[in-house]
Write a protein that holds these residues in place. Structure first.
Motif, PDB file in Angstrom:
ATOM      1  N   ASP A 133       0.805  -1.215   0.000  1.00 35.82           N
ATOM      2  CA  ASP A 133       0.000   0.000   0.000  1.00 35.82           C
ATOM      3  C   ASP A 133       0.845   1.275   0.000  1.00 35.82           C
ATOM      4  O   ASP A 133       0.635   2.159  -0.828  1.00 35.82           O
ATOM      5  N   LEU A 134       1.785   1.400   0.929  1.00 34.51           N
ATOM      6  CA  LEU A 134       2.615   2.603   0.975  1.00 34.51           C
ATOM      7  C   LEU A 134       3.495   2.725  -0.267  1.00 34.51           C
ATOM      8  O   LEU A 134       3.540   3.804  -0.871  1.00 34.51           O
ATOM      9  N   PRO A 135       4.199   1.674  -0.693  1.00 28.39           N
ATOM     10  CA  PRO A 135       4.985   1.803  -1.935  1.00 28.39           C
ATOM     11  C   PRO A 135       4.121   2.196  -3.139  1.00 28.39           C
ATOM     12  O   PRO A 135       4.542   3.005  -3.971  1.00 28.39           O
ATOM     13  N   HIS A 136       2.903   1.659  -3.218  1.00 25.51           N
ATOM     14  CA  HIS A 136       1.993   2.004  -4.311  1.00 25.51           C
ATOM     15  C   HIS A 136       1.643   3.498  -4.270  1.00 25.51           C
ATOM     16  O   HIS A 136       1.697   4.191  -5.293  1.00 25.51           O
ATOM     17  N   LEU A 137       1.299   4.011  -3.101  1.00 26.98           N
ATOM     18  CA  LEU A 137       0.936   5.420  -2.951  1.00 26.98           C
ATOM     19  C   LEU A 137       2.128   6.324  -3.248  1.00 26.98           C
ATOM     20  O   LEU A 137       2.007   7.306  -3.979  1.00 26.98           O
ATOM     21  N   THR A 142       4.930  10.031  -6.877  1.00 26.51           N
ATOM     22  CA  THR A 142       6.153  10.338  -7.623  1.00 26.51           C
ATOM     23  C   THR A 142       5.860  10.485  -9.111  1.00 26.51           C
ATOM     24  O   THR A 142       6.333  11.432  -9.764  1.00 26.51           O
ATOM     25  N   LEU A 143       5.061   9.579  -9.655  1.00 26.45           N
ATOM     26  CA  LEU A 143       4.722   9.659 -11.081  1.00 26.45           C
ATOM     27  C   LEU A 143       3.952  10.934 -11.393  1.00 26.45           C
ATOM     28  O   LEU A 143       4.182  11.568 -12.426  1.00 26.45           O
ATOM     29  N   ARG A 144       3.028  11.313 -10.517  1.00 19.06           N
ATOM     30  CA  ARG A 144       2.304  12.574 -10.738  1.00 19.06           C
ATOM     31  C   ARG A 144       3.263  13.757 -10.733  1.00 19.06           C
ATOM     32  O   ARG A 144       3.196  14.626 -11.598  1.00 19.06           O
ATOM     33  N   LEU A 145       4.151  13.817  -9.752  1.00 23.85           N
ATOM     34  CA  LEU A 145       5.100  14.928  -9.670  1.00 23.85           C
ATOM     35  C   LEU A 145       6.037  14.956 -10.872  1.00 23.85           C
ATOM     36  O   LEU A 145       6.509  16.035 -11.265  1.00 23.85           O
ATOM     37  N   ASN A 146       6.305  13.795 -11.474  1.00 20.52           N
ATOM     38  CA  ASN A 146       7.137  13.753 -12.682  1.00 20.52           C
ATOM     39  C   ASN A 146       6.526  14.538 -13.831  1.00 20.52           C
ATOM     40  O   ASN A 146       7.218  14.930 -14.762  1.00 20.52           O
ATOM     41  N   GLY A 147       5.214  14.762 -13.795  1.00 26.23           N
ATOM     42  CA  GLY A 147       4.536  15.504 -14.854  1.00 26.23           C
ATOM     43  C   GLY A 147       4.615  17.015 -14.700  1.00 26.23           C
ATOM     44  O   GLY A 147       4.244  17.753 -15.621  1.00 26.23           O
ATOM     45  N   ILE A 148       5.093  17.501 -13.571  1.00 28.51           N
ATOM     46  CA  ILE A 148       5.136  18.954 -13.340  1.00 28.51           C
ATOM     47  C   ILE A 148       6.046  19.693 -14.330  1.00 28.51           C
ATOM     48  O   ILE A 148       5.658  20.747 -14.823  1.00 28.51           O
ATOM     49  N   PRO A 149       7.241  19.198 -14.673  1.00 28.12           N
ATOM     50  CA  PRO A 149       8.064  19.953 -15.624  1.00 28.12           C
ATOM     51  C   PRO A 149       7.357  20.245 -16.960  1.00 28.12           C
ATOM     52  O   PRO A 149       7.490  21.347 -17.498  1.00 28.12           O
TER      53      PRO A 149
END
Length: 154
Positions: A133-137, A142-149
């Motif tokens: 659960d925690l690794p999934h979250l 992390t993947l969402r934040l990768n889209g910020i640039p």
């Protein structure tokens, strides 16, 4: 029930005002904050007391569909400095976890900024034994934040 906390820190080639805008401006937000799956619907109101309702349908490899829903509320917003919100992650009408998130923005050298995402999560319903659960979250965040640039370039 299980409580966990994690933080992710990222440096961006942008000033704090531009980084804040990717949270506040709905057009920019949709470029990095997306629900997995299809049929996504979003209703975002960025102010203290406002929040977001987002939903989608995710089809797993075995063909089983899950109805996903994310419901949040903003508790504290200091432009270009801090955003504090709570959210619920709901799968097939069952609240799986709730979180308190604090996003801070700080200046670094030469017009760059640092974003720190700190999440305090309470897992209410485990997946299997709960060990993923925690690794999934954390990975999803992390993947969402990768889209910020990409949103910053828009």
């Amino acid at each position: 029930m299980r409580h966990e906390t994690f933080s992710i820190t990222r440096d961006f080639d942008a000033n704090r005002a531009d980084l804040f805008a990717v949270f506040a401006d709905d057009r920019l937000r949709r470029q990095w904050f997306r629900m997995p799956g299809t049929g996504s619907v979003y209703d975002h109101d960025f102010h203290i007391g406002g929040g977001e309702e987002a939903s989608s349908t995710f089809v797993m490899l075995d063909g089983q569909a899950e109805k996903l829903r994310n419901r949040s509320r903003y508790l504290d917003i200091i432009p270009d400095r801090r955003i504090v919100f709570v959210y619920e992650a709901i799968v097939d009408d069952v609240t799986r976890w709730v979180s308190l998130v604090t996003v801070t923005l700080a200046d670094t050298e030469m017009g760059r900024s640092t974003l720190t995402w700190t999440e305090q999560v309470t897992f209410l319903k485990r997946t299997g034994d709960g060990s993923a659960d925690l690794p999934h979250l954390r990975t999803g965040t992390t993947l969402r934040l990768n889209g910020i640039p990409a949103a910053l370039k828009a």
